[in-house]
Motif scaffolding. Sequence first.
Motif, short mmCIF file in Angstrom:
data_model
loop_
_atom_site.label_atom_id
_atom_site.label_comp_id
_atom_site.label_asym_id
_atom_site.label_seq_id
_atom_site.Cartn_x
_atom_site.Cartn_y
_atom_site.Cartn_z
N GLY A 118 -16.77 -17.36 16.91
CA GLY A 118 -15.28 -17.42 16.80
C GLY A 118 -14.91 -18.97 16.12
N ALA A 119 -15.80 -19.92 16.40
CA ALA A 119 -15.54 -21.39 15.63
C ALA A 119 -16.13 -20.93 14.19
CB ALA A 119 -16.65 -22.33 16.34
N LEU A 120 -17.14 -20.39 13.87
CA LEU A 120 -17.51 -20.27 12.52
C LEU A 120 -16.60 -19.40 11.59
CD1 LEU A 120 -21.42 -19.44 12.95
CD2 LEU A 120 -20.11 -21.22 11.72
N LEU A 121 -15.89 -18.36 12.37
CA LEU A 121 -15.08 -17.56 11.89
C LEU A 121 -13.55 -18.54 11.36
CD1 LEU A 121 -14.12 -14.92 10.70
CD2 LEU A 121 -13.35 -14.24 12.93
N SER A 122 -13.25 -19.32 12.37
CA SER A 122 -12.01 -20.14 12.16
C SER A 122 -12.59 -21.43 11.12
CB SER A 122 -11.79 -21.13 13.29
OG SER A 122 -11.40 -20.09 14.32
N LEU A 123 -13.59 -21.62 11.03
CA LEU A 123 -14.07 -22.50 9.95
C LEU A 123 -14.21 -21.93 8.53
CD1 LEU A 123 -15.45 -25.23 8.90
CD2 LEU A 123 -17.66 -24.17 9.44
N SER A 124 -14.32 -20.62 8.69
CA SER A 124 -14.40 -20.00 7.61
C SER A 124 -13.06 -19.74 6.78
CB SER A 124 -15.20 -18.66 7.47
OG SER A 124 -14.34 -17.70 8.32
N LEU A 129 -8.83 -21.11 2.82
CA LEU A 129 -7.56 -21.35 2.73
C LEU A 129 -7.42 -22.75 1.97
CD1 LEU A 129 -5.80 -20.20 5.84
CD2 LEU A 129 -5.32 -19.34 3.60
N LEU A 130 -8.31 -23.69 2.29
CA LEU A 130 -8.21 -24.86 1.69
C LEU A 130 -8.27 -25.32 0.22
CD1 LEU A 130 -7.96 -28.02 2.21
CD2 LEU A 130 -10.35 -27.88 2.40
N GLY A 131 -9.51 -24.16 -0.37
CA GLY A 131 -9.67 -24.20 -1.87
C GLY A 131 -8.45 -23.70 -2.62
N PRO A 132 -7.62 -22.79 -2.38
CA PRO A 132 -6.62 -22.36 -3.22
C PRO A 132 -5.39 -23.49 -2.97
CG PRO A 132 -7.48 -20.57 -2.05
CD PRO A 132 -8.09 -21.51 -1.53
N SER A 133 -5.22 -23.95 -1.91
CA SER A 133 -4.36 -25.01 -1.54
C SER A 133 -4.50 -26.21 -2.38
CB SER A 133 -4.25 -25.38 -0.01
OG SER A 133 -4.16 -24.13 0.85
N CYS A 134 -5.62 -26.40 -2.48
CA CYS A 134 -6.11 -27.76 -3.37
C CYS A 134 -5.68 -27.50 -4.51
CB CYS A 134 -7.55 -28.08 -3.08
SG CYS A 134 -7.83 -29.49 -4.04
N VAL A 135 -6.08 -26.35 -5.21
CA VAL A 135 -6.03 -25.84 -6.38
C VAL A 135 -4.30 -25.98 -6.81
CG1 VAL A 135 -6.16 -24.02 -8.40
CG2 VAL A 135 -7.78 -24.71 -7.13
N TYR A 136 -3.74 -25.53 -5.71
CA TYR A 136 -2.03 -25.48 -6.23
C TYR A 136 -1.41 -26.84 -5.71
CZ TYR A 136 2.73 -23.91 -4.96
OH TYR A 136 3.99 -23.89 -5.37
#
Length: 177
Positions: A118-124, A129-136
Amino acid sequence: MEVRGIAYGGSSRGLSSLPIHSMATQKPTLPPASKKVSTVFPLGEKGPRSSPLSAAPPVKLLTRVEQLKLLTKAEKAGLLSAAENFGFSLSSIEKLGLLSKAEEFGVLSAATDPGTPGALLSLSLGLLLLGPSCVYLVPEDYPWEVALQLVVALVCVVGGSAAFAASNFVSNLQKLR
């Protein structure tokens, strides 16, 4: 369970006694299981109290590796020979002390911890979500900002994908069969 009932037979004899069997089955009684109890020190209360532990059966990592035939699959995929071509053999693993380092960092205990998938899934999901947010969110006024977008997006996509794969792998290792 058998119950006796009275039914009308339809003949001149009148009423007769017929056995009626119950359709319900009795649940087997099991001996009471020994429950583990832990001592909890709750905030705001005086003194400790006991609470039962709901312990899942321990994960047998090597047994699951054997059941999933992971070493056979790695051999058939050519991963072992590829690792050896890169100079990564069992003797080099031993010389580098990688197994003891993995033990020090808790990699093996994390593989058996039920909360790890569960922790790994949350991290993934967070990374993906962070990658596209940074680009935006990062403006594209200067070349270094575009480079920053590129680097953050690549790291997030690769890291998020790796965390998702690791979550799936650890989850499969922990499944009981």
